[in-house]
Design a protein around this motif. Structure first.
Motif, PDB file in Angstrom:
ATOM      1  N   HIS A 178       0.805  -1.225   0.000  1.00 55.04           N
ATOM      2  CA  HIS A 178       0.000   0.000   0.000  1.00 55.04           C
ATOM      3  C   HIS A 178       0.839   1.277   0.000  1.00 55.04           C
ATOM      4  O   HIS A 178       0.330   2.343  -0.312  1.00 55.04           O
ATOM      5  N   GLN A 179       2.147   1.198   0.302  1.00 56.73           N
ATOM      6  CA  GLN A 179       2.986   2.396   0.376  1.00 56.73           C
ATOM      7  C   GLN A 179       4.023   2.506  -0.732  1.00 56.73           C
ATOM      8  O   GLN A 179       4.423   3.615  -1.063  1.00 56.73           O
ATOM      9  N   VAL A 180       4.472   1.376  -1.274  1.00 58.84           N
ATOM     10  CA  VAL A 180       5.523   1.422  -2.298  1.00 58.84           C
ATOM     11  C   VAL A 180       5.296   0.356  -3.364  1.00 58.84           C
ATOM     12  O   VAL A 180       4.604  -0.640  -3.142  1.00 58.84           O
TER      13      VAL A 180
ATOM     14  N   VAL B 134       7.477   5.495  -4.227  1.00 58.53           N
ATOM     15  CA  VAL B 134       6.794   5.736  -2.963  1.00 58.53           C
ATOM     16  C   VAL B 134       5.481   6.435  -3.287  1.00 58.53           C
ATOM     17  O   VAL B 134       5.457   7.454  -3.978  1.00 58.53           O
ATOM     18  N   HIS B 135       4.392   5.877  -2.809  1.00 60.53           N
ATOM     19  CA  HIS B 135       3.071   6.435  -3.049  1.00 60.53           C
ATOM     20  C   HIS B 135       2.793   7.525  -2.013  1.00 60.53           C
ATOM     21  O   HIS B 135       2.092   7.315  -1.032  1.00 60.53           O
ATOM     22  N   GLY B 136       3.414   8.675  -2.221  1.00 61.84           N
ATOM     23  CA  GLY B 136       3.279   9.801  -1.306  1.00 61.84           C
ATOM     24  C   GLY B 136       4.441  10.757  -1.498  1.00 61.84           C
ATOM     25  O   GLY B 136       5.266  10.593  -2.398  1.00 61.84           O
TER      26      GLY B 136
ATOM     27  N   PRO C 178       0.056  10.974   1.473  1.00 66.67           N
ATOM     28  CA  PRO C 178       0.797  10.913   2.741  1.00 66.67           C
ATOM     29  C   PRO C 178       2.153  11.602   2.599  1.00 66.67           C
ATOM     30  O   PRO C 178       2.708  11.692   1.504  1.00 66.67           O
TER      31      PRO C 178
ATOM     32  N   PHE D  45       6.098  11.688   4.242  1.00 71.00           N
ATOM     33  CA  PHE D  45       7.044  10.924   5.041  1.00 71.00           C
ATOM     34  C   PHE D  45       8.264  11.797   5.333  1.00 71.00           C
ATOM     35  O   PHE D  45       8.973  12.205   4.414  1.00 71.00           O
TER      36      PHE D  45
ATOM     37  N   SER E   4      12.696   7.824   6.424  1.00 74.01           N
ATOM     38  CA  SER E   4      12.455   6.557   5.730  1.00 74.01           C
ATOM     39  C   SER E   4      13.429   5.451   6.134  1.00 74.01           C
ATOM     40  O   SER E   4      13.612   4.492   5.409  1.00 74.01           O
TER      41      SER E   4
ATOM     42  N   ASP F  40       7.455   3.200   9.297  1.00 72.80           N
ATOM     43  CA  ASP F  40       6.582   2.330   8.500  1.00 72.80           C
ATOM     44  C   ASP F  40       6.981   2.347   7.026  1.00 72.80           C
ATOM     45  O   ASP F  40       7.047   1.295   6.388  1.00 72.80           O
ATOM     46  N   ILE F  41       7.245   3.531   6.470  1.00 74.70           N
ATOM     47  CA  ILE F  41       7.623   3.598   5.054  1.00 74.70           C
ATOM     48  C   ILE F  41       8.977   2.925   4.836  1.00 74.70           C
ATOM     49  O   ILE F  41       9.179   2.236   3.838  1.00 74.70           O
TER      50      ILE F  41
ATOM     51  N   SER G  72       8.406  -0.731   4.718  1.00 76.20           N
ATOM     52  CA  SER G  72       7.766  -1.075   3.450  1.00 76.20           C
ATOM     53  C   SER G  72       8.804  -1.149   2.326  1.00 76.20           C
ATOM     54  O   SER G  72       8.815  -2.086   1.524  1.00 76.20           O
TER      55      SER G  72
END
Length: 189
Positions: A64-66, A93-95, A147, A149, A152, A157-158, A161
């Protein structure tokens, strides 16, 4: 942010991981990639990578994040550069990320790559031509902003991920490119 052929820090529209044969030795890889990108219709600007790994052995790992794209050839360990081999890692990275998180994500991805190699019984941390790119995808929804960040590393959490995705992608791509016992290989976390 990329350590690839035309790397650095900039906004890009694409990342191109180009398959070449094992004896590829072009004196101007930036020009070569420009010609290849034009033939493929890749929109500029872009980051680019070269690999002798067959694209059938590309491993894509997503959560869900990367999303991580990995091609892993291990023919030229960093302490024995005699054969072609490159481990290319592209992490999306989705954010949004801070500048520090963007840079730290390259460290996190590299740590994951090295751990995957060690877990497979290999005694090197990479090859002589490895490259990593970390790209941010600023998805917006009608409900909320993407989101953000600040950090990292693996304590976040990221970071976890990125670490899990890259570690899994490296291991699976190596299994595909260098069969270590055969079998079906999937890229699931």
């Amino acid at each position: 942010l990329s350590t690839g052929i035309d790397g650095g820090r900039r906004r890009v529209k694409a990342a191109l991981n180009r398959e070449v044969n094992g004896d590829f030795n072009d004196g101007d890889p930036v020009k070569y990639m420009g010609i290849a990108a034009d033939k493929l219709g890749v929109e500029r600007p872009y980051f680019s990578f070269l690999t002798a790994v067959h694209m059938d052995n590309l491993c894509v790992v997503r959560d869900h994040q990367v999303t991580a794209f990995v091609t892993a050839g291990i023919g030229n360990p960093c302490h024995e550069p005699t054969e072609p081999g490159t481990i290319n890692v592209i992490v999306i990275v989705h954010g949004r990320m801070s500048e520090g998180a963007l840079a730290s994500a390259i460290i996190t991805a590299t740590e994951a790559k090295s751990k995957a190699l060690f877990d497979m019984g290999l005694d090197f941390t990479g090859t002589t031509t490895d490259a990593v790119a970390v790209l941010m995808e600023k998805r917006k929804t009608k409900v909320c902003a993407p989101p953000y960040f600040e950090y990292s590393g693996t304590a976040t959490d990221i970071g976890q991920s990125i670490y899990r995705s890259v570690k899994k992608g490296v291991a699976e791509s190596i299994k595909r490119d260098h069969p270590l016992g055969g079998g079906v290989h999937t890229c699931r976390l």
